[in-house]
Structures are given as C-alpha cells and as structure tokens.
Design a protein around this motif. Structure first.
Motif, short mmCIF file in Angstrom:
data_model
loop_
_atom_site.label_atom_id
_atom_site.label_comp_id
_atom_site.label_asym_id
_atom_site.label_seq_id
_atom_site.Cartn_x
_atom_site.Cartn_y
_atom_site.Cartn_z
N ARG A 96 36.96 49.99 40.17
CA ARG A 96 38.12 50.10 41.07
C ARG A 96 37.91 49.17 42.27
O ARG A 96 38.84 48.53 42.74
CB ARG A 96 38.29 51.55 41.52
CG ARG A 96 39.49 51.79 42.37
CD ARG A 96 40.76 51.67 41.55
NE ARG A 96 41.90 51.87 42.43
CZ ARG A 96 42.96 51.08 42.45
NH1 ARG A 96 43.07 50.10 41.59
NH2 ARG A 96 43.94 51.31 43.29
N LYS A 97 36.67 49.12 42.77
CA LYS A 97 36.35 48.25 43.91
C LYS A 97 36.59 46.79 43.54
O LYS A 97 37.10 46.03 44.36
CB LYS A 97 34.89 48.45 44.34
CG LYS A 97 34.49 47.64 45.56
CD LYS A 97 33.04 47.90 45.92
CE LYS A 97 32.61 47.14 47.14
NZ LYS A 97 32.55 45.71 47.03
N LYS A 98 36.24 46.40 42.30
CA LYS A 98 36.50 45.02 41.87
C LYS A 98 37.99 44.70 41.92
O LYS A 98 38.39 43.63 42.37
CB LYS A 98 35.98 44.79 40.44
CG LYS A 98 34.48 44.68 40.33
CD LYS A 98 34.08 44.47 38.88
CE LYS A 98 32.59 44.56 38.69
NZ LYS A 98 32.21 44.48 37.27
N VAL A 99 38.80 45.65 41.47
CA VAL A 99 40.26 45.46 41.48
C VAL A 99 40.76 45.35 42.92
O VAL A 99 41.56 44.47 43.24
CB VAL A 99 40.96 46.63 40.74
CG1 VAL A 99 42.46 46.60 40.96
CG2 VAL A 99 40.63 46.60 39.26
N ILE A 100 40.27 46.23 43.79
CA ILE A 100 40.69 46.21 45.19
C ILE A 100 40.22 44.92 45.86
O ILE A 100 40.98 44.29 46.60
CB ILE A 100 40.18 47.46 45.93
CG1 ILE A 100 40.91 48.70 45.43
CG2 ILE A 100 40.33 47.32 47.44
CD1 ILE A 100 40.36 50.02 45.91
N ASP A 101 38.97 44.50 45.60
CA ASP A 101 38.45 43.26 46.18
C ASP A 101 39.31 42.06 45.73
O ASP A 101 39.59 41.16 46.53
CB ASP A 101 36.99 43.03 45.78
CG ASP A 101 36.03 43.95 46.52
OD1 ASP A 101 36.44 44.57 47.53
OD2 ASP A 101 34.86 44.06 46.09
N ALA A 102 39.72 42.06 44.47
CA ALA A 102 40.57 40.97 43.96
C ALA A 102 41.91 40.97 44.68
O ALA A 102 42.45 39.90 45.03
CB ALA A 102 40.76 41.10 42.46
N ARG A 103 42.46 42.15 44.91
CA ARG A 103 43.74 42.24 45.62
C ARG A 103 43.60 41.78 47.07
O ARG A 103 44.48 41.12 47.61
CB ARG A 103 44.29 43.66 45.57
CG ARG A 103 44.83 44.00 44.19
CD ARG A 103 45.40 45.39 44.10
NE ARG A 103 46.52 45.57 45.01
CZ ARG A 103 47.04 46.74 45.31
NH1 ARG A 103 46.55 47.84 44.76
NH2 ARG A 103 48.05 46.85 46.15
N ILE A 104 42.47 42.13 47.69
CA ILE A 104 42.22 41.70 49.07
C ILE A 104 42.15 40.17 49.13
O ILE A 104 42.77 39.55 49.99
CB ILE A 104 40.92 42.33 49.63
CG1 ILE A 104 41.13 43.83 49.88
CG2 ILE A 104 40.45 41.62 50.90
CD1 ILE A 104 39.86 44.59 50.21
N LYS A 105 41.40 39.56 48.20
CA LYS A 105 41.31 38.09 48.15
C LYS A 105 42.68 37.47 47.95
O LYS A 105 43.01 36.46 48.58
CB LYS A 105 40.35 37.65 47.05
CG LYS A 105 38.90 37.78 47.41
CD LYS A 105 38.05 37.01 46.43
CE LYS A 105 36.59 37.18 46.70
NZ LYS A 105 36.14 36.57 47.92
N GLN A 106 43.48 38.07 47.08
CA GLN A 106 44.82 37.56 46.82
C GLN A 106 45.67 37.61 48.10
O GLN A 106 46.36 36.66 48.43
CB GLN A 106 45.47 38.38 45.71
CG GLN A 106 46.86 37.93 45.34
CD GLN A 106 47.47 38.79 44.24
OE1 GLN A 106 46.96 39.86 43.90
NE2 GLN A 106 48.57 38.34 43.71
N GLU A 107 45.59 38.70 48.82
CA GLU A 107 46.34 38.84 50.07
C GLU A 107 45.84 37.84 51.11
O GLU A 107 46.65 37.24 51.84
CB GLU A 107 46.23 40.27 50.62
CG GLU A 107 46.92 41.32 49.76
CD GLU A 107 48.44 41.15 49.74
OE1 GLU A 107 49.03 40.65 50.72
OE2 GLU A 107 49.05 41.53 48.71
N GLU A 108 44.52 37.64 51.18
CA GLU A 108 43.96 36.67 52.13
C GLU A 108 44.43 35.26 51.80
O GLU A 108 44.77 34.48 52.71
CB GLU A 108 42.43 36.74 52.14
CG GLU A 108 41.89 38.00 52.79
CD GLU A 108 40.39 38.18 52.63
OE1 GLU A 108 39.83 38.97 53.42
OE2 GLU A 108 39.78 37.57 51.73
N ARG A 109 44.44 34.92 50.51
CA ARG A 109 44.94 33.60 50.10
C ARG A 109 46.42 33.46 50.46
O ARG A 109 46.88 32.38 50.85
CB ARG A 109 44.71 33.37 48.61
CG ARG A 109 43.28 33.02 48.26
CD ARG A 109 43.13 32.54 46.83
NE ARG A 109 43.63 33.48 45.84
CZ ARG A 109 42.90 34.43 45.25
NH1 ARG A 109 41.62 34.56 45.54
NH2 ARG A 109 43.44 35.24 44.37
#
Length: 164
Positions: free
Chosen positions: A63-76
């Motif tokens: 779940r953390k991997k999914v959330i981290d990916a979403r965070i990176k997407q939002e930062e980009r």
C-alpha cells in the motif's frame, strides 16, 4: 490454559519433580507430556500470529508503494504546472504581477556550479574535502573468519529463534 511463560515454568518444576522419589515416573512423564503438548500448541499459535502480522506488514508495504507512487505523480504535476506558469510568464513578458491572493515573479537564483560542464579531473585538489577513513566491516569480518588476528576485533556468535 496458562500463558507460555507459565507453561515453561511448569515444565521446569515437573522436570525437577521427576527426580523426587515421591512421584512415580509414569505420572510425572504423563504430566510432562501434556504440558509440552500445551506448550507446543501455544508456540504454534504464536507462530500463526507472527505469520498474520508479517502478511499485514507486507500488505502495508505494498500500500505504501502505491501511495509513494501517487505522491511522486502529484509532485511531478506540481513541477509541470510550475514550469508551465514560468514559461507562460516569460512568453507574455509578465514576469511580475499580483492577484488578490498571491504575488508572482521570476527571480534569479543564487549562482551554482554547472555540473554538466564540470570536469572533476581538472579541478585543483584544494577544492576537494578530505574525509575520515571509513571502516570496511565486510573485509574485517571476512579476514576474522579466515583466521586473521586483528587487535580488538573478534567474532561473536549470537542466537535467534528459528521457526520453519
């Protein structure tokens, strides 16, 4: 049913009683066997709880991997919007303006080294930082295992519980 430590204590008492002539060997052995069975069942139960916790940890990590990916997407997305606004301000020539909520302007950043053009091999040694020696623990461990004697360094063996 008592707890695991209580069973361990009971096992020790029963083992001590086995040498006491007051108790028959058969009675004590039966009691010991039943306690060991109870102990084994509790140990097995503990292992199942450990497996459940491990599965929960693994699920949380996924779940953390999914959330981290979403965070990176939002930062980009933020970076992209910032670049878009910067380019639009340069294109329109509006490099400084205010709205009711914010002030927008383009500023010059502090000077920095152009890493793309830098050839480190041509930089004089005065610009390099000397560093403290760092212990190569792997090499030290391998040498100790090979029998090499090194002052104040020695191997130690620890124990841990294995459940298969």
């Amino acid at each position: 049913m008592s707890n695991l430590f209580g069973i361990s204590s009971d096992l020790e008492q029963v083992k001590a009683m086995m040498i006491d002539p007051e108790y028959s060997e058969v009675d004590l052995k039966d009691t010991l066997d039943s306690l060991e069975l109870e102990f084994e069942k509790k140990a097995e139960g503990i292992k199942y709880v450990m497996l459940e916790k491990k599965a929960h940890i693994d699920a949380l990590k996924e779940r953390k991997k999914v959330i981290d990916a979403r965070i990176k997407q939002e930062e980009r997305g933020i970076e992209s919007l910032n670049r878009y606004l910067y380019d639009a301000m340069l294109f329109t020539g509006k490099t400084k303006f205010k709205t009711s909520e914010f002030t927008f302007y383009i500023k010059n950043n502090a000077p920095q080294i152009d890493r793309e053009k830098l050839d480190v091999s041509k930089v004089p040694s005065e610009y390099f930082i000397e560093q403290e020696p760092k212990l190569d623990s792997k090499k030290l461990l391998n040498d100790l295992k090979a029998g090499k004697e090194i002052e104040t360094a020695e191997l130690k063996v620890t124990e841990s519980l294995v459940i298969r």
